[in-house]
Design a protein around this motif. Structure first.
Motif, PDB file in Angstrom:
ATOM      1  N   TRP A  80       6.732   3.951  -1.627  1.00 53.77           N
ATOM      2  CA  TRP A  80       7.830   4.322  -0.723  1.00 53.77           C
ATOM      3  C   TRP A  80       8.048   3.239   0.311  1.00 53.77           C
ATOM      4  N   ASN A  81       9.171   3.326   1.018  1.00 56.52           N
ATOM      5  CA  ASN A  81       9.485   2.299   2.017  1.00 56.52           C
ATOM      6  C   ASN A  81       8.528   2.331   3.197  1.00 56.52           C
ATOM      7  N   ASP A  82       7.753   3.416   3.372  1.00 55.62           N
ATOM      8  CA  ASP A  82       6.742   3.441   4.429  1.00 55.62           C
ATOM      9  C   ASP A  82       5.363   3.065   3.893  1.00 55.62           C
ATOM     10  N   SER A  83       5.315   2.526   2.658  1.00 56.95           N
ATOM     11  CA  SER A  83       4.094   2.034   1.995  1.00 56.95           C
ATOM     12  C   SER A  83       3.216   3.150   1.430  1.00 56.95           C
ATOM     13  N   SER A  84       3.623   4.420   1.547  1.00 54.96           N
ATOM     14  CA  SER A  84       2.835   5.481   0.930  1.00 54.96           C
ATOM     15  C   SER A  84       2.973   5.393  -0.592  1.00 54.96           C
ATOM     16  N   TYR A  97      15.383   6.802   3.058  1.00 61.52           N
ATOM     17  CA  TYR A  97      14.105   6.754   2.371  1.00 61.52           C
ATOM     18  C   TYR A  97      14.315   6.206   0.958  1.00 61.52           C
ATOM     19  N   LEU A 140       7.042  12.664  -0.932  1.00 65.09           N
ATOM     20  CA  LEU A 140       7.051  12.243   0.467  1.00 65.09           C
ATOM     21  C   LEU A 140       7.701  13.343   1.291  1.00 65.09           C
TER      22      LEU A 140
END
Length: 492
Positions: free
Chosen positions: A221-225, A238, A230
């Motif tokens: 994901w764009n938050d590195s998860s 997102y 999400l």
């Protein structure tokens, strides 16, 4: 996104849940519509609508399973028509679960799925089909009475409309026959779709984004998860990238909030202060505070719980805040002080309604100082922080270096060493002792700057000596280098 969605199973009745008539004996695959038997062998269909000992493990899911039997010259298959033909060069993910009660007879690398444009049939034969399955068992071994997954990625040539499930390439050896239960057969297009951009009510609303992709290997994901899902808890855009064995997919979604506001965290104010609570103004919204006030702002001047309810169409959002009032902190370090010579001063702060801290992290509340400087401190509580400072300087008289003109190194504990001292603004950097002929009998550039009367391990003779001290004087932000000399009598 047009076409087949990632969650749509193209194999009808893949879990053997649907039947025409409850199967109460062997050889009734035909009841598990629309599955059919493609050759003269006799595959089975069992369902918990009728209890039978032939189902040696419970279904992987649901209530139904299929069963195949393999022996010399006997190969059973399931076949079914897909819900729609496969698209040329499209990636698909196949999956099914198998279980056996005789794992020592199971032939690894033989069970699979063959996709074809026309039905594969042999109405008069029980022999193994001469076909090359697109997905084949890649299990190194199987366990007894445990469901295990067979899966794989395939790229369609286009037009494949039938799937045949069974054994390919190898036949069991003599007396090597075995049964195989099969369940949860699925074929899904390898697609990714997070859904359309959407709007939620308010900051307490959440949205679980699910990027689970058939055959997905890696999620980012764009938050590195790196999980397939999400949880969205705030507005924004997102995006996710999914790696599969056949291609890399990406998608994004924008989540907005129609009533995105917060009154803030519970807070504490000083007596006499006020707080204005407000939420964004919107002509389409109605507002209702805890006392019925209809405006979008509210001024708090006393302690209590304050809440608002905002309505916009079918969206209703509420929020609240607890406000407390306490007395402000107090601090007084006293007036500035001017010291003289080597005089010291103890600062005794006056403190009330809070926690005291020196700005330079000095540990104790009271502190004794012997050098010039500005000393700052604070007192803090939940409503405010107050600070104060005090200046200590040696302005009452000159800051000078003091040194004795005689000492008696006789071991009686009185005046046994030569030791110079000065006001706190003086830092000694070196000390040298000379005899009457100007020879150096002692010198040091490290603390402590004192002489015990010895030279080369022997106590020096009575007589007159001289000393020389270099030092730094630091006052009002300036550093001055200086040197001072004087006579010294050694009396034994």
């Amino acid at each position: 996104m047009p076409g087949i969605t990632a969650g749509q199973n193209l194999i009808p009745n893949g879990s053997f849940e649907t039947y025409q008539n409850c199967p109460q004996q062997d050889n009734l695959l035909k009841e598990a519509v629309p599955w059919y038997n493609p050759n003269r062998a006799t595959p089975d269909f069992y369902h918990q609508c009728f209890q039978t000992g032939q189902m040696f493990v419970p279904p992987h899911t649901g209530q139904g399973v299929g069963r195949l039997f393999f022996d010399q010259g006997w190969a059973e298959y399931f076949a079914v028509r897909l819900t729609r033909p496969l698209k040329e060069n499209e990636c698909y993910y196949f999956e099914m679960y198998i279980a056996t009660d005789t794992p020592n007879k199971y032939l690894t690398g033989t069970i699979g799925a063959y996709f074809s444009t026309q039905p594969v049939t042999a109405p008069t034969s029980t022999e193994m089909f001469n076909a090359k399955p697109q997905v084949l068992d890649n299990l190194p071994s199987v366990s007894r009475l445990q469901w295990q997954r067979i899966s794989g990625i395939m790229t369609a040539r286009g037009g494949e409309e039938y799937v045949t499930i069974g054994s390919f390439y190898k036949s069991p050896p003599f007396l090597g026959f075995y049964y195989l239960l099969v369940d949860d057969i699925s074929l899904r297009s390898v697609n990714l779709e997070l859904g359309k951009d959407t709007t939620l009510c308010g900051h307490k609303s959440t949205r679980l984004l699910d990027a689970t992709t058939p055959g997905g290997i890696d999620y980012r994901w764009n938050d590195s998860s790196i999980n397939p899902t999400l949880l969205v808890t705030k507005p924004g855009k997102y995006s996710v990238t999914v790696v599969t064995a056949c291609k890399t997919l990406s998608d994004s979604i924008t989540i907005d909030y129609s009533l995105d506001f917060e009154l803030g965290a519970d807070t504490t104010l000083c007596n006499g202060q006020s707080l204005t609570l407000n939420v964004p103004r919107n002509a389409a919204s109605t507002y209702r505070w805890q006392d019925g006030s209809p405006q979008n702002t509210y001024t708090v001047s006393q302690g209590g719980q304050y809440s608002i309810r905002v309505t916009q169409a079918t969206c209703v959002v509420t929020d609240s805040i607890q406000v407390k009032y306490i007395r402000p902190p107090q601090l007084d370090l006293g007036p500035d002080e001017e010291l003289c010579g080597a005089e010291q001063f103890t600062i005794k702060p006056t403190i009330a309604e809070g926690v005291f801290t020196w700005m330079d992290q000095f540990a104790d509340v009271e502190r004794t100082v012997g050098h010039s400087g500005i000393f700052r401190a604070s007192v803090q509580n939940a409503c405010a922080t107050v600070t104060d400072s005090i200046m200590v300087s040696y302005g009452a008289c000159d800051c000078v270096l003091y040194a004795p003109n005689s000492f008696t190194p006789n071991g009686d504990g009185l005046n046994d060493v030569f030791l110079a001292f000065g006001c706190g603004d003086i830092t000694i950097t070196s000390l040298a002792i000379f005899n009457r002929w100007g020879e150096v009998v002692f010198q040091t550039s490290a603390s402590p700057f004192r002489w015990d009367g010895y030279y080369h391990g022997q106590l020096c003779e009575n007589g007159v000596y001289s000393w020389s001290i270099k030092y730094q004087l630091k006052q009002r932000g300036k550093v001055t280098l200086d040197q001072k000399e004087g006579p010294l009598s050694l009396i034994r």
